[in-house]
Design a protein around this motif. Sequence first.
Motif, PDB file in Angstrom:
ATOM      1  N   ASP A 170       0.807  -1.221   0.000  1.00 46.12           N
ATOM      2  CA  ASP A 170       0.000   0.000   0.000  1.00 46.12           C
ATOM      3  C   ASP A 170       0.844   1.278   0.000  1.00 46.12           C
ATOM      4  O   ASP A 170       0.320   2.367   0.251  1.00 46.12           O
ATOM      5  N   LEU A 202       1.268 -13.861  -7.650  1.00 44.21           N
ATOM      6  CA  LEU A 202       1.431 -12.972  -6.496  1.00 44.21           C
ATOM      7  C   LEU A 202       2.693 -13.214  -5.672  1.00 44.21           C
ATOM      8  O   LEU A 202       3.000 -12.443  -4.771  1.00 44.21           O
ATOM      9  N   LEU A 203       3.431 -14.259  -5.974  1.00 41.44           N
ATOM     10  CA  LEU A 203       4.729 -14.425  -5.314  1.00 41.44           C
ATOM     11  C   LEU A 203       5.834 -13.657  -6.034  1.00 41.44           C
ATOM     12  O   LEU A 203       6.948 -13.548  -5.528  1.00 41.44           O
TER      13      LEU A 203
ATOM     14  N   GLU B  21       8.240  -9.281  11.690  1.00 36.39           N
ATOM     15  CA  GLU B  21       7.664  -9.635  10.387  1.00 36.39           C
ATOM     16  C   GLU B  21       8.740  -9.949   9.351  1.00 36.39           C
ATOM     17  O   GLU B  21       8.631  -9.569   8.195  1.00 36.39           O
ATOM     18  N   THR B 234      -1.638  -5.065   7.823  1.00 34.88           N
ATOM     19  CA  THR B 234      -1.658  -5.869   6.598  1.00 34.88           C
ATOM     20  C   THR B 234      -2.237  -5.067   5.430  1.00 34.88           C
ATOM     21  O   THR B 234      -2.851  -4.022   5.623  1.00 34.88           O
ATOM     22  N   TYR B 235      -2.043  -5.589   4.245  1.00 36.61           N
ATOM     23  CA  TYR B 235      -2.518  -4.946   3.030  1.00 36.61           C
ATOM     24  C   TYR B 235      -3.537  -5.882   2.375  1.00 36.61           C
ATOM     25  O   TYR B 235      -3.514  -7.083   2.597  1.00 36.61           O
ATOM     26  N   GLY B 236      -4.377  -5.327   1.547  1.00 27.59           N
ATOM     27  CA  GLY B 236      -5.415  -6.170   0.966  1.00 27.59           C
ATOM     28  C   GLY B 236      -6.600  -6.287   1.920  1.00 27.59           C
ATOM     29  O   GLY B 236      -7.752  -6.248   1.498  1.00 27.59           O
ATOM     30  N   TYR B 317       9.319 -17.806   3.801  1.00 22.06           N
ATOM     31  CA  TYR B 317       8.499 -17.476   2.624  1.00 22.06           C
ATOM     32  C   TYR B 317       7.412 -16.457   2.935  1.00 22.06           C
ATOM     33  O   TYR B 317       6.866 -15.841   2.032  1.00 22.06           O
ATOM     34  N   MET B 319       4.382 -16.676   3.439  1.00 17.47           N
ATOM     35  CA  MET B 319       3.001 -16.848   2.992  1.00 17.47           C
ATOM     36  C   MET B 319       2.118 -16.994   4.234  1.00 17.47           C
ATOM     37  O   MET B 319       2.570 -17.434   5.287  1.00 17.47           O
ATOM     38  N   VAL B 380       0.798 -13.186   1.031  1.00 17.44           N
ATOM     39  CA  VAL B 380       2.233 -13.271   1.318  1.00 17.44           C
ATOM     40  C   VAL B 380       2.734 -11.918   1.833  1.00 17.44           C
ATOM     41  O   VAL B 380       2.262 -10.870   1.400  1.00 17.44           O
ATOM     42  N   MET B 381       3.643 -11.957   2.777  1.00 17.83           N
ATOM     43  CA  MET B 381       4.268 -10.748   3.314  1.00 17.83           C
ATOM     44  C   MET B 381       3.239  -9.719   3.766  1.00 17.83           C
ATOM     45  O   MET B 381       3.346  -8.541   3.426  1.00 17.83           O
ATOM     46  N   GLN B 383       0.457  -9.176   2.733  1.00 18.15           N
ATOM     47  CA  GLN B 383      -0.427  -8.752   1.644  1.00 18.15           C
ATOM     48  C   GLN B 383      -1.461  -9.864   1.450  1.00 18.15           C
ATOM     49  O   GLN B 383      -1.130 -10.921   0.902  1.00 18.15           O
ATOM     50  N   ARG B 389      -8.288 -16.655  -3.905  1.00 16.52           N
ATOM     51  CA  ARG B 389      -6.995 -16.813  -4.561  1.00 16.52           C
ATOM     52  C   ARG B 389      -5.870 -16.921  -3.545  1.00 16.52           C
ATOM     53  O   ARG B 389      -5.861 -16.244  -2.528  1.00 16.52           O
ATOM     54  N   SER B 391      -1.547 -16.713  -3.034  1.00 18.15           N
ATOM     55  CA  SER B 391      -0.418 -16.055  -3.694  1.00 18.15           C
ATOM     56  C   SER B 391       0.401 -17.073  -4.470  1.00 18.15           C
ATOM     57  O   SER B 391       1.096 -16.737  -5.422  1.00 18.15           O
ATOM     58  N   TYR B 392       0.305 -18.336  -4.063  1.00 16.98           N
ATOM     59  CA  TYR B 392       1.207 -19.370  -4.562  1.00 16.98           C
ATOM     60  C   TYR B 392       0.772 -19.979  -5.885  1.00 16.98           C
ATOM     61  O   TYR B 392       1.577 -20.194  -6.789  1.00 16.98           O
TER      62      TYR B 392
END
Lengths: 687, 687
Positions: A170, A202-203, B21, B234-236, B317, B319, B380-381, B383, B389, B391-392
């Motif tokens: 963001d 998205l990775l 994080e 977080t994002y999203g 990772y 995720m 992931v991260m 996000q 859906r 990320s992977y």
Amino acid sequence: MGAHSSLTCGMHGANGGMAMEKGQPAEGGVFVGYEDAKGVVHSFPFHGLSSTERERYVSGASMEAAGGNVVKERLIPSRSISRDYRWATDTFSAEGLTCEMVTPFFPLPDPDNSSAAEQRFACCPTLLVKVSFDNTKSAVARRFFFGLSAGDTRWACHATGKASMLTTRDSMGMATLDEVETVIDFTIESAMHRNHATPDFLLGKVAGFVASVPPRSQKSILVAVGFFKEGNATYGRKTRYWYNRYFKDLPDVLRYALKNADRYIAEAHARDLELDQATLSDDQKFLIAHSTRSYWGSTEWLEENGKPRWVVNEGEYLMMNTFDLTVDMLFFEMRFNPWTVRNVLEQFVRDYSYHDRVFDPAKPGKSYPGGISFTHDMGVMNQFSPPERSSYETAGLDRECFSYMTCEQLTNWVCCAGVYYTRTEDRDFLRRQRKVLEACLESLQIRDNPDPRKRTGIMKFESSRTQGGGEITTYDSLDHSLGQARNNIYLASKCWAAYVALDHLFGILGLAERQHAARSSAELCARSIVDGFDEARGFIPAVLEPGNASAIIPAIEGLIFPHEMGLAQVVSPSGPYAKLIHTLRQHLENVLKPGICLYPDGGWKLSSTADNSWMSKIALCQHVARTILKIHNAKRDAKADAAHVRWQIKGSEFHACSDQFRSGVALGSKYYPRIVTTILWMDKKPS
Amino acid sequence: MGAHSSLTCGMHGANGGMAMEKGQPAEGGVFVGYEDAKGVVHSFPFHGLSSTERERYVSGASMEAAGGNVVKERLIPSRSISRDYRWATDTFSAEGLTCEMVTPFFPLPDPDNSSAAEQRFACCPTLLVKVSFDNTKSAVARRFFFGLSAGDTRWACHATGKASMLTTRDSMGMATLDEVETVIDFTIESAMHRNHATPDFLLGKVAGFVASVPPRSQKSILVAVGFFKEGNATYGRKTRYWYNRYFKDLPDVLRYALKNADRYIAEAHARDLELDQATLSDDQKFLIAHSTRSYWGSTEWLEENGKPRWVVNEGEYLMMNTFDLTVDMLFFEMRFNPWTVRNVLEQFVRDYSYHDRVFDPAKPGKSYPGGISFTHDMGVMNQFSPPERSSYETAGLDRECFSYMTCEQLTNWVCCAGVYYTRTEDRDFLRRQRKVLEACLESLQIRDNPDPRKRTGIMKFESSRTQGGGEITTYDSLDHSLGQARNNIYLASKCWAAYVALDHLFGILGLAERQHAARSSAELCARSIVDGFDEARGFIPAVLEPGNASAIIPAIEGLIFPHEMGLAQVVSPSGPYAKLIHTLRQHLENVLKPGICLYPDGGWKLSSTADNSWMSKIALCQHVARTILKIHNAKRDAKADAAHVRWQIKGSEFHACSDQFRSGVALGSKYYPRIVTTILWMDKKPS
């Protein structure tokens, strides 16, 4: 402007891309390229290469796939790339591909008397990139792209009305209104030659826009790149970026940027034209353009309790509003937005001024009431230091790095205030700060000598904050020729400038007695400098103490302030300080020679005894030499400028615009804002 | 717990310290040491050393200053340091200096039915460090210290009541109520031997507390270390850390931690005792203690719109809530806080479930209505990925890394729900999710074969999300022996477990027809696995397709779920699935041999054809072998445990607890939470 954000690229094979609050190039990359008729992806080398890859690339050896693999990716070779680096645009071209980075800048409106619309336009944390591809000679459709990575972060796609948008955390992102495919993948090449069927994987750490251009035609896409930090921006004091007043989030920034792209581009092109039309050499224009980017990338336009707080970060060091930088960036800010100068001066008075005692270094046991001064900085890495304290200064050091700069910061406040007032005629400011100006005069004189009968106009008493140590100057990493404060002719020239400024300001305020006192000290100071001239050596030794034989250029620095205050008589060879002007002219003429204060490449060496030359100060002193001291030598000047350009583009290849160079190689103060002293060259046509 | 924060140290000469994080060891260091009578500072080697320094240190060569300089600093040699690594404390001792790191953990209270006080205590993002120095043999006062650096960030001191407090970026810090000097400097040694007089030098990257211990005595200081992320996490999706409900800032956290230190320490010591008293070997206890820290450091207890959202990050990772990890961490969470299992299951239903179509890979052109399943992860991260859906997962891949795991994630939801319900008897959950359970049964059966007459109980149809490709399993980086989903006996064992769970749950729900259908599929599946047994080879080949001859341990994985659901008969050698149990026992006995599924060092090799063994899965399968299949071989088991300990402490020296090892060296899934399958060993005394 004011977002402390950057997009760095240009060095081949180096990481870069978008960064916020970083003080150095980012850890990601910029991906711009096209696909040829065989499906090979060609791209500019604006992302990190391994050291072997880089060696092969830079040496011109083939970067194409080895070992008999099918070539699917290729870096566009250095020799094919041309670059047009202007004041507010930076354009790379090769093989039909063009990428124009547009970084508009213009005066920031004073929040006290400007409209919300003006402020919104000015504080929007964005830049624009126009990527074009010429496919007129091809019979097949081709693809080209613009992409970014931001180090280790991942991306999200936003479907938001007509714009295609990609953001990370963001806080950083890009958008376009043009017809593109939006991709996220491990690399742009892997997105172009996907073995899977998910455009937004998205990775992936790389995101971008891929456009298609039909045969026999050309096409451009316009991308807005934006930044956004929500909520609290700093520690020690709660502030937020000014742009939070006008934008609710990153998509809002990006949409606004695209909507107003024409205006931003027009501003950028107006700046380009301005610099283009200046009667300056290409080398000089480059140095102005280069330093301007470095300055803006370090700036923070913050809001604290509804009021603006202007902060310039100290490049890689990230100290905040380092005062000995403020005084050098003064000229740039006065040209564009004088209110930021006022804002910083008043921050110093309110939060970062202090009163000390002073002592004679010969008799450190006895102290005397001192006076007002100002801290070196206001904190570091967005951590505001406590009131009356800098992050930098520590006690107990005798003329070493990290000691106090009490006297120099005092001259800085006065010189900034003098220039600010005379150029703005802001009477309210002058009235508000009258008592501070009075305190500054008193403090300056006490640092000369608490006993009026023993004054010489130059600093000889040390601040009690050093706890028996000794003060230094902004030249903290140089030897005593520039690093020691007391009896130093560099600082003396700034003390003189401060007294001259006070003389002028007290005159306007109608404080005759103060004015007289300031003028007396100015005259005393000028005399001491003149008397310091060593006929045998042909210059004034840097420190007016026995045994010092260093020759320094910055003895002339102080002249810039009365000049910028419009006090033409003061700096005239036939004015009240004629002897000083004459002596400094002679001094500079004699030291500006190879082996003394010139490097073999023609670059300026600030001190004959230290191999550590600062670009910001060179630019300032060049201006003083040419404009005030009327020292001209076209060949010598051109050779110096060419050397300084080489220092930046070779000696500071990775860190963009840097300040401190050792024999032409950047050794500190990298990615630095201070070099905008070059703006002085724009003021007048060289005579 | 739930703060996704860590303090990492222990490897000699490696960076570490505090991180938030991050998914790997931090870039700073931990500084613990003392000053001897000559003023030499001795410290534990818990910060980065250059590679040459490290080599000299590790080789035992003197780290004392070379070149005739006076020795002022010394690293305590490895041979002098002893370490006591327990479940919730980690104590280093050497030369009279002791440093106990206390990382308390205990059941997190269910936000739906616990008090604010309980939640506050549980979510407080803190750990405690007790540093002691024994000066009883010395006739002079001595100093000792605890300090931290957090990479490139700088520090601020807070005078806050009785506590001494140091923080960086308002987000990480430490505090103590003991009498100390608070220092900030470039290093702790430079603070102890300052050449200046400013204890808190604000440019310093290292901060700490220095205590003085009088002659002939000993002394301890207790330090709280805390973390704090304000605002959006977080994002999203907009979330914040749960602890924001109870703490307003970092100083609030640190004050609370110090005030409640006794309770935290008591909890930690209770866990220590629990593990200590378990009838397990020291190697097993080590693996439990090591994996527990890695799990908690990856957890995020978030709040979204006032409701809790539990996220476990996938180690390096990053995720979020990777479902094939959730199902392995299930056993740990069920022991401590079953509500987090429910929370994640319901997040999957609400936001990350989807419906697909399926196809026969032999005839990919024709598709059939599929059913419900769940995404691989939720982002992931920090996000969050868009609804439905991960990320992977990417489309269009045929049984390669990053393909879909549709069938496996479906079994994961069912198996987690089965264990969650039977262990909690949470009827509300069962009723709420009845329709999901029904949809899961249908979906499982369709992935076997849309035509009921052709079903065999194992997955043979691929998800349309693969767009003509092929699904994989959690073992994405292994060869087809474990990586391919269809006809795989690992996945078959989990399908069987899912059918068994559904059989049980539909029984409780009184849905006789569904129960019957689930049981039929379970029986079919069991028969297919049994029929797969290759008498000549002595095991079931990994993939029930012609030509496959891999031997895999995880064929037995599915047995854990009915066992954990308390369905003793189901996993009994004399129960309804006796043949399956018998066959799997024979399978494992025959593959658990050097050259097949044992490494030369005795460590377990999950597949005979892939050198990539996963610690989390090993621990789970060891438990199944011992507890369900009753396969015991004291010498073989001890040798395996010793090998696995070596893998972690040598093979993953820098990255703490890791999952994937190639011949005993960590090659991925580092700093990973999943290894807490070791908790299964705590359940029962080995028989």
